[in-house]
Design a protein around this motif. Structure first.
Motif, PDB file in Angstrom:
ATOM      1  N   MET A   1       7.103   7.528  -8.624  1.00 28.18           N
ATOM      2  CA  MET A   1       7.479   8.295  -9.809  1.00 28.18           C
ATOM      3  C   MET A   1       7.316   7.428 -11.051  1.00 28.18           C
ATOM      4  SD  MET A   1      11.145  10.043 -10.778  1.00 28.18           S
ATOM      5  CE  MET A   1      11.162  11.027  -9.282  1.00 28.18           C
ATOM      6  N   GLY A   2       6.639   7.955 -12.099  1.00 30.26           N
ATOM      7  CA  GLY A   2       6.433   7.226 -13.324  1.00 30.26           C
ATOM      8  C   GLY A   2       7.696   7.145 -14.157  1.00 30.26           C
ATOM      9  N   LEU A   3       7.651   6.304 -15.191  1.00 27.73           N
ATOM     10  CA  LEU A   3       8.821   6.122 -16.045  1.00 27.73           C
ATOM     11  C   LEU A   3       9.219   7.417 -16.744  1.00 27.73           C
ATOM     12  CD1 LEU A   3       8.060   2.641 -17.664  1.00 27.73           C
ATOM     13  CD2 LEU A   3       9.768   3.186 -15.916  1.00 27.73           C
ATOM     14  N   ARG A   4       8.231   8.200 -17.158  1.00 28.31           N
ATOM     15  CA  ARG A   4       8.531   9.452 -17.867  1.00 28.31           C
ATOM     16  C   ARG A   4       9.257  10.431 -16.944  1.00 28.31           C
ATOM     17  NH1 ARG A   4       5.751  14.315 -19.290  1.00 28.31           N
ATOM     18  NH2 ARG A   4       6.370  15.041 -21.364  1.00 28.31           N
ATOM     19  N   GLU A   5       8.772  10.551 -15.716  1.00 23.23           N
ATOM     20  CA  GLU A   5       9.423  11.450 -14.770  1.00 23.23           C
ATOM     21  C   GLU A   5      10.813  10.960 -14.400  1.00 23.23           C
ATOM     22  OE1 GLU A   5       8.491  14.473 -13.671  1.00 23.23           O
ATOM     23  OE2 GLU A   5       6.982  14.252 -15.238  1.00 23.23           O
ATOM     24  N   GLU A   6      10.966   9.635 -14.280  1.00 19.47           N
ATOM     25  CA  GLU A   6      12.272   9.079 -13.964  1.00 19.47           C
ATOM     26  C   GLU A   6      13.258   9.354 -15.096  1.00 19.47           C
ATOM     27  OE1 GLU A   6      15.302   7.353 -11.935  1.00 19.47           O
ATOM     28  OE2 GLU A   6      13.306   7.856 -11.180  1.00 19.47           O
ATOM     29  N   LYS A   7      12.791   9.228 -16.334  1.00 20.96           N
ATOM     30  CA  LYS A   7      13.648   9.505 -17.484  1.00 20.96           C
ATOM     31  C   LYS A   7      14.069  10.970 -17.502  1.00 20.96           C
ATOM     32  CE  LYS A   7      15.672   8.865 -21.471  1.00 20.96           C
ATOM     33  NZ  LYS A   7      16.977   8.154 -21.547  1.00 20.96           N
ATOM     34  N   ARG A   9      14.343  12.911 -14.915  1.00 26.14           N
ATOM     35  CA  ARG A   9      15.313  13.111 -13.832  1.00 26.14           C
ATOM     36  C   ARG A   9      16.690  12.612 -14.247  1.00 26.14           C
ATOM     37  NH1 ARG A   9      14.349  11.435  -7.531  1.00 26.14           N
ATOM     38  NH2 ARG A   9      13.150  13.362  -7.610  1.00 26.14           N
ATOM     39  N   GLU A  10      16.730  11.473 -14.938  1.00 27.92           N
ATOM     40  CA  GLU A  10      18.009  10.923 -15.392  1.00 27.92           C
ATOM     41  C   GLU A  10      18.672  11.844 -16.418  1.00 27.92           C
ATOM     42  OE1 GLU A  10      17.057   7.098 -16.889  1.00 27.92           O
ATOM     43  OE2 GLU A  10      16.789   6.181 -14.905  1.00 27.92           O
ATOM     44  N   THR A  11      17.884  12.394 -17.335  1.00 30.84           N
ATOM     45  CA  THR A  11      18.436  13.312 -18.341  1.00 30.84           C
ATOM     46  C   THR A  11      18.968  14.574 -17.683  1.00 30.84           C
ATOM     47  OG1 THR A  11      16.904  12.482 -20.022  1.00 30.84           O
ATOM     48  CG2 THR A  11      17.916  14.623 -20.440  1.00 30.84           C
ATOM     49  N   ARG A  12      18.232  15.104 -16.735  1.00 29.77           N
ATOM     50  CA  ARG A  12      18.674  16.299 -16.010  1.00 29.77           C
ATOM     51  C   ARG A  12      19.980  16.029 -15.279  1.00 29.77           C
ATOM     52  NH1 ARG A  12      16.626  21.030 -13.432  1.00 29.77           N
ATOM     53  NH2 ARG A  12      17.427  21.275 -11.309  1.00 29.77           N
ATOM     54  N   ALA A  13      20.060  14.866 -14.614  1.00 31.47           N
ATOM     55  CA  ALA A  13      21.281  14.510 -13.883  1.00 31.47           C
ATOM     56  C   ALA A  13      22.455  14.341 -14.834  1.00 31.47           C
ATOM     57  CB  ALA A  13      21.050  13.236 -13.077  1.00 31.47           C
ATOM     58  N   HIS A  62      23.845  20.188  -7.093  1.00 32.06           N
ATOM     59  CA  HIS A  62      23.693  20.430  -5.655  1.00 32.06           C
ATOM     60  C   HIS A  62      22.216  20.573  -5.293  1.00 32.06           C
ATOM     61  CE1 HIS A  62      24.162  22.107  -1.658  1.00 32.06           C
ATOM     62  NE2 HIS A  62      23.489  23.173  -2.035  1.00 32.06           N
ATOM     63  N   LEU A  63      21.473  21.327  -6.103  1.00 31.46           N
ATOM     64  CA  LEU A  63      20.052  21.530  -5.813  1.00 31.46           C
ATOM     65  C   LEU A  63      19.314  20.199  -5.796  1.00 31.46           C
ATOM     66  CD1 LEU A  63      17.493  23.202  -5.452  1.00 31.46           C
ATOM     67  CD2 LEU A  63      17.447  23.545  -7.936  1.00 31.46           C
ATOM     68  N   ASP A  64      19.535  19.373  -6.790  1.00 31.88           N
ATOM     69  CA  ASP A  64      18.818  18.100  -6.866  1.00 31.88           C
ATOM     70  C   ASP A  64      19.178  17.188  -5.696  1.00 31.88           C
ATOM     71  OD1 ASP A  64      17.736  19.081  -9.164  1.00 31.88           O
ATOM     72  OD2 ASP A  64      18.855  17.790 -10.530  1.00 31.88           O
ATOM     73  N   ARG A  65      20.448  17.196  -5.291  1.00 32.36           N
ATOM     74  CA  ARG A  65      20.840  16.389  -4.120  1.00 32.36           C
ATOM     75  C   ARG A  65      20.103  16.861  -2.869  1.00 32.36           C
ATOM     76  NH1 ARG A  65      26.418  16.461  -5.761  1.00 32.36           N
ATOM     77  NH2 ARG A  65      26.754  18.142  -4.291  1.00 32.36           N
ATOM     78  N   VAL A  94      25.334  10.653  -0.825  1.00 33.25           N
ATOM     79  CA  VAL A  94      26.775  10.617  -1.070  1.00 33.25           C
ATOM     80  C   VAL A  94      27.130   9.727  -2.253  1.00 33.25           C
ATOM     81  CG1 VAL A  94      28.995   9.911  -0.104  1.00 33.25           C
ATOM     82  CG2 VAL A  94      27.368  11.189   1.306  1.00 33.25           C
ATOM     83  N   GLU A  95      26.434   8.611  -2.396  1.00 27.36           N
ATOM     84  CA  GLU A  95      26.795   7.660  -3.447  1.00 27.36           C
ATOM     85  C   GLU A  95      26.533   8.265  -4.827  1.00 27.36           C
ATOM     86  OE1 GLU A  95      28.405   4.920  -2.910  1.00 27.36           O
ATOM     87  OE2 GLU A  95      28.301   5.351  -0.766  1.00 27.36           O
ATOM     88  N   PRO A  96      27.518   8.211  -5.735  1.00 27.36           N
ATOM     89  CA  PRO A  96      27.329   8.772  -7.077  1.00 27.36           C
ATOM     90  C   PRO A  96      26.345   7.962  -7.901  1.00 27.36           C
ATOM     91  CG  PRO A  96      29.398   7.582  -6.963  1.00 27.36           C
ATOM     92  CD  PRO A  96      28.847   7.613  -5.571  1.00 27.36           C
ATOM     93  N   GLY A  97      25.653   8.641  -8.812  1.00 24.63           N
ATOM     94  CA  GLY A  97      24.704   7.970  -9.687  1.00 24.63           C
ATOM     95  C   GLY A  97      25.398   7.319 -10.863  1.00 24.63           C
ATOM     96  N   PRO A  98      24.634   6.628 -11.724  1.00 22.20           N
ATOM     97  CA  PRO A  98      25.231   5.920 -12.867  1.00 22.20           C
ATOM     98  C   PRO A  98      25.904   6.846 -13.868  1.00 22.20           C
ATOM     99  CG  PRO A  98      22.819   5.940 -12.994  1.00 22.20           C
ATOM    100  CD  PRO A  98      23.187   6.421 -11.637  1.00 22.20           C
ATOM    101  N   GLU A  99      25.460   8.113 -13.934  1.00 18.75           N
ATOM    102  CA  GLU A  99      26.099   9.048 -14.866  1.00 18.75           C
ATOM    103  C   GLU A  99      27.537   9.336 -14.466  1.00 18.75           C
ATOM    104  OE1 GLU A  99      24.370  11.508 -11.578  1.00 18.75           O
ATOM    105  OE2 GLU A  99      23.706   9.807 -12.775  1.00 18.75           O
TER     106      GLU A  99
END
Length: 205
Positions: A1-7, A9-13, A62-65, A94-99
């Motif tokens: 996954m590129g940096l743009r896609e990762e960003k 995903r992070e914004t969506r999360a 839930h969908l993203d998980r 199970v482990e929570p993300g940084p958000e």
């Protein structure tokens, strides 16, 4: 996954978690899109680029998980037993993300009560059902890829996906009912171990 896609995903999360956190704390009727965007550090326009409603933002977590679960399941070694791979993929979510970890830990009893109220909201339930259908299809496709079956034709991958979804839902409900005391890792491990064994009847207590 590129940096743009990762960003992205992070914004969506971050938006999805902000929606859940605010709705759990205040109630769905007391939270605006503007509130969610501000909590995630973006504009309302950015929110609308990702979601069409508060309910969709909540259901996205839930969908993203489950989509990540399906991705991990596809990547597990081909010789690994299916239910072992499923358990590993489930525990990886199970482990929570940084958000989540960046914020103070909420009171578990108050949090569980807020989650129960959120899940009882009709508008949020409708979005959750839609997300669940898509998530189950993603899981069925991954099971089909591992087992050489066809999710569009064969019962098996769809049956496994339905069992995975039901197990996940049952574990979440038990976790919430216990005010967070029952560990999701322990619940998921028990659930998928029982399914792998054919769901035997419990012995006498």
């Amino acid at each position: 996954m590129g940096l743009r896609e990762e960003k992205k995903r992070e914004t969506r999360a971050a938006l999805s978690w902000a929606a859940i956190r605010l709705i759990v704390e205040r109630g769905a009727e007391n939270v605006l899109v503007e509130d969610i965007a501000a909590a995630a550090g973006v504009s309302p326009r950015t929110f609308n680029n990702y979601f069409s409603s508060k309910g969709e933002a909540v259901a996205a977590r839930h969908l993203d998980r489950m989509v990540r679960f399906a991705e991990v399941l596809r990547e597990r070694p081909t010789g690994e037993p299916l239910w072992t791979a499923i358990l590993v993929a489930a525990l990886a979510q199970v482990e929570p993300g940084p958000e989540v970890t960046a914020l103070p830990r909420p009171d578990p009893v108050q949090w569980a009560a807020g989650v129960r109220a959120m899940l009882a909201s009709p508008s949020l339930q409708a979005e959750s059902l839609r997300a669940g259908v898509r998530a189950e299809a993603e899981i069925a496709a991954s099971v089909a890829a591992r087992t050489g079956t066809d999710a569009g034709r064969d019962l098996y991958p769809n049956l496994v996906a339905a069992a995975v979804t039901a197990a996940n839902n049952a574990c979440q409900q038990r976790h919430i009912a216990s005010d967070g005391a029952a560990s999701m890792r322990d619940l998921l491990t028990e659930a998928f171990t029982l399914l792998a064994a054919g769901l035997p009847e419990p012995g006498p207590r």
